[in-house]
Design a protein around this motif. Structure first.
Motif, PDB file in Angstrom:
ATOM      1  N   ILE A  34       0.839  -1.211   0.000  1.00 29.27           N
ATOM      2  CA  ILE A  34       0.000   0.000   0.000  1.00 29.27           C
ATOM      3  C   ILE A  34       0.865   1.248   0.000  1.00 29.27           C
ATOM      4  O   ILE A  34       0.610   2.197  -0.745  1.00 29.27           O
ATOM      5  CB  ILE A  34      -0.971  -0.023   1.196  1.00 29.27           C
ATOM      6  CG1 ILE A  34      -1.997  -1.146   1.020  1.00 29.27           C
ATOM      7  CG2 ILE A  34      -1.656   1.328   1.373  1.00 29.27           C
ATOM      8  CD1 ILE A  34      -2.789  -1.455   2.275  1.00 29.27           C
ATOM      9  N   TRP A  35       1.884   1.267   0.843  1.00 31.15           N
ATOM     10  CA  TRP A  35       2.749   2.454   0.944  1.00 31.15           C
ATOM     11  C   TRP A  35       3.470   2.712  -0.376  1.00 31.15           C
ATOM     12  O   TRP A  35       3.557   3.854  -0.834  1.00 31.15           O
ATOM     13  CB  TRP A  35       3.738   2.292   2.096  1.00 31.15           C
ATOM     14  CG  TRP A  35       4.421   3.569   2.449  1.00 31.15           C
ATOM     15  CD1 TRP A  35       5.731   3.874   2.254  1.00 31.15           C
ATOM     16  CD2 TRP A  35       3.836   4.735   3.047  1.00 31.15           C
ATOM     17  NE1 TRP A  35       5.995   5.146   2.706  1.00 31.15           N
ATOM     18  CE2 TRP A  35       4.851   5.691   3.198  1.00 31.15           C
ATOM     19  CE3 TRP A  35       2.550   5.038   3.477  1.00 31.15           C
ATOM     20  CZ2 TRP A  35       4.620   6.945   3.754  1.00 31.15           C
ATOM     21  CZ3 TRP A  35       2.317   6.291   4.035  1.00 31.15           C
ATOM     22  CH2 TRP A  35       3.344   7.224   4.171  1.00 31.15           C
ATOM     23  N   HIS A  38       1.126   4.192  -2.811  1.00 31.29           N
ATOM     24  CA  HIS A  38       0.945   5.610  -2.477  1.00 31.29           C
ATOM     25  C   HIS A  38       2.097   6.439  -3.058  1.00 31.29           C
ATOM     26  O   HIS A  38       1.875   7.489  -3.656  1.00 31.29           O
ATOM     27  CB  HIS A  38       0.868   5.776  -0.958  1.00 31.29           C
ATOM     28  CG  HIS A  38       1.118   7.162  -0.478  1.00 31.29           C
ATOM     29  ND1 HIS A  38       0.293   8.218  -0.778  1.00 31.29           N
ATOM     30  CD2 HIS A  38       2.117   7.667   0.289  1.00 31.29           C
ATOM     31  CE1 HIS A  38       0.760   9.321  -0.212  1.00 31.29           C
ATOM     32  NE2 HIS A  38       1.872   9.006   0.425  1.00 31.29           N
ATOM     33  N   GLU A  41       2.004   5.625  -7.200  1.00 37.63           N
ATOM     34  CA  GLU A  41       0.676   5.698  -7.824  1.00 37.63           C
ATOM     35  C   GLU A  41       0.285   4.454  -8.615  1.00 37.63           C
ATOM     36  O   GLU A  41      -0.723   3.852  -8.340  1.00 37.63           O
ATOM     37  CB  GLU A  41       0.521   6.953  -8.681  1.00 37.63           C
ATOM     38  CG  GLU A  41       0.538   8.214  -7.853  1.00 37.63           C
ATOM     39  CD  GLU A  41       0.230   9.450  -8.658  1.00 37.63           C
ATOM     40  OE1 GLU A  41      -0.468   9.349  -9.687  1.00 37.63           O
ATOM     41  OE2 GLU A  41       0.687  10.523  -8.244  1.00 37.63           O
ATOM     42  N   GLN A  88      -3.028  -0.103  -8.637  1.00 34.95           N
ATOM     43  CA  GLN A  88      -3.080   1.216  -8.022  1.00 34.95           C
ATOM     44  C   GLN A  88      -4.094   1.190  -6.894  1.00 34.95           C
ATOM     45  O   GLN A  88      -4.940   0.304  -6.804  1.00 34.95           O
ATOM     46  CB  GLN A  88      -3.376   2.304  -9.035  1.00 34.95           C
ATOM     47  CG  GLN A  88      -4.735   2.254  -9.681  1.00 34.95           C
ATOM     48  CD  GLN A  88      -4.827   3.286 -10.791  1.00 34.95           C
ATOM     49  OE1 GLN A  88      -4.765   2.945 -11.958  1.00 34.95           O
ATOM     50  NE2 GLN A  88      -4.972   4.535 -10.416  1.00 34.95           N
ATOM     51  N   LEU A  89      -3.970   2.181  -6.006  1.00 40.83           N
ATOM     52  CA  LEU A  89      -4.893   2.273  -4.885  1.00 40.83           C
ATOM     53  C   LEU A  89      -6.251   2.745  -5.355  1.00 40.83           C
ATOM     54  O   LEU A  89      -6.357   3.613  -6.230  1.00 40.83           O
ATOM     55  CB  LEU A  89      -4.373   3.262  -3.832  1.00 40.83           C
ATOM     56  CG  LEU A  89      -3.139   2.848  -3.048  1.00 40.83           C
ATOM     57  CD1 LEU A  89      -2.678   3.995  -2.153  1.00 40.83           C
ATOM     58  CD2 LEU A  89      -3.408   1.607  -2.225  1.00 40.83           C
ATOM     59  N   ASP A  91      -9.953   4.591  -4.181  1.00 41.16           N
ATOM     60  CA  ASP A  91     -10.241   5.698  -3.260  1.00 41.16           C
ATOM     61  C   ASP A  91     -10.278   5.195  -1.824  1.00 41.16           C
ATOM     62  O   ASP A  91      -9.795   5.864  -0.909  1.00 41.16           O
ATOM     63  CB  ASP A  91     -11.561   6.382  -3.627  1.00 41.16           C
ATOM     64  CG  ASP A  91     -11.458   7.186  -4.914  1.00 41.16           C
ATOM     65  OD1 ASP A  91     -10.326   7.534  -5.320  1.00 41.16           O
ATOM     66  OD2 ASP A  91     -12.514   7.472  -5.517  1.00 41.16           O
ATOM     67  N   LYS A  94      -6.774   4.783  -0.672  1.00 41.80           N
ATOM     68  CA  LYS A  94      -6.141   6.087  -0.410  1.00 41.80           C
ATOM     69  C   LYS A  94      -6.531   6.629   0.963  1.00 41.80           C
ATOM     70  O   LYS A  94      -5.780   7.394   1.561  1.00 41.80           O
ATOM     71  CB  LYS A  94      -6.512   7.086  -1.504  1.00 41.80           C
ATOM     72  CG  LYS A  94      -5.857   6.750  -2.835  1.00 41.80           C
ATOM     73  CD  LYS A  94      -6.329   7.684  -3.935  1.00 41.80           C
ATOM     74  CE  LYS A  94      -5.747   7.263  -5.279  1.00 41.80           C
ATOM     75  NZ  LYS A  94      -6.256   8.075  -6.390  1.00 41.80           N
ATOM     76  N   GLU A  95      -7.689   6.223   1.463  1.00 44.98           N
ATOM     77  CA  GLU A  95      -8.104   6.659   2.799  1.00 44.98           C
ATOM     78  C   GLU A  95      -7.190   6.105   3.887  1.00 44.98           C
ATOM     79  O   GLU A  95      -7.156   6.623   5.000  1.00 44.98           O
ATOM     80  CB  GLU A  95      -9.551   6.242   3.075  1.00 44.98           C
ATOM     81  CG  GLU A  95     -10.564   7.006   2.261  1.00 44.98           C
ATOM     82  CD  GLU A  95     -11.995   6.562   2.537  1.00 44.98           C
ATOM     83  OE1 GLU A  95     -12.244   5.951   3.599  1.00 44.98           O
ATOM     84  OE2 GLU A  95     -12.858   6.831   1.685  1.00 44.98           O
ATOM     85  N   ILE A  97      -3.924   6.136   3.748  1.00 41.55           N
ATOM     86  CA  ILE A  97      -2.633   6.825   3.731  1.00 41.55           C
ATOM     87  C   ILE A  97      -2.417   7.724   4.952  1.00 41.55           C
ATOM     88  O   ILE A  97      -1.334   7.673   5.549  1.00 41.55           O
ATOM     89  CB  ILE A  97      -2.442   7.590   2.409  1.00 41.55           C
ATOM     90  CG1 ILE A  97      -2.459   6.602   1.228  1.00 41.55           C
ATOM     91  CG2 ILE A  97      -1.153   8.400   2.411  1.00 41.55           C
ATOM     92  CD1 ILE A  97      -1.538   5.393   1.363  1.00 41.55           C
ATOM     93  N   SER A 101       0.665   7.136   7.323  1.00 43.75           N
ATOM     94  CA  SER A 101       1.621   8.229   7.552  1.00 43.75           C
ATOM     95  C   SER A 101       1.840   8.430   9.046  1.00 43.75           C
ATOM     96  O   SER A 101       2.977   8.633   9.491  1.00 43.75           O
ATOM     97  CB  SER A 101       1.118   9.529   6.919  1.00 43.75           C
ATOM     98  OG  SER A 101       1.104   9.425   5.522  1.00 43.75           O
TER      99      SER A 101
END
Length: 121
Positions: A34-35, A38, A41, A88-89, A91, A94-95, A97, A101
């Motif tokens: 996942i990272w 991110h 892309e 790719q991620l 939506d 992407k939540e 991330i 982080s």
């Protein structure tokens, strides 16, 4: 949803939704997959092997299939010879991330504190 609990999404079936999140992200490689998605892309299948050198082909395939099943990543196959497969991620993915982080920053802080309290290591 994880297979064993497809119809049981509520805090009455998990200790709390954190348990569900951890179940979906569990495993050594999913967070790294996942990272990297991110950061880059779109990643081709073989590129993951370069970005995550310790992962086996079998494990990469398994982890990507699970993340796709949960709606975290999308898989696109381009009709070339040989086929080009890109990830790719979504939506929803992407939540994750901001959470990741925060985990990244916590880990950096922990390492720093550890080295301060254990200077010999």
């Amino acid at each position: 949803m994880p297979d064993s609990r497809d119809h049981k999404v509520s805090c009455s079936n998990y200790q709390c939704e954190i348990e569900l999140t951890l179940e979906i992200l569990s495993g050594k490689w999913k967070a790294l997959i996942i990272w990297n998605l991110h950061l880059h892309e779109i990643i081709r299948y073989n590129e993951f092997r370069r970005l995550i050198p310790g992962i086996t082909q079998k494990m990469l395939t398994q982890q990507l299939k699970e993340l796709e099943k949960y709606g975290i990543v999308t898989r696109t196959v381009h009709p070339t010879v040989p086929p080009t497969v890109e990830y790719q991620l979504t939506d929803l993915g992407k939540e994750l991330i901001p959470i990741m982080s925060a985990m990244d920053q916590w880990g950096k802080n922990y390492v720093q504190l550890y080295h301060q309290s254990h200077p010999e290591k």
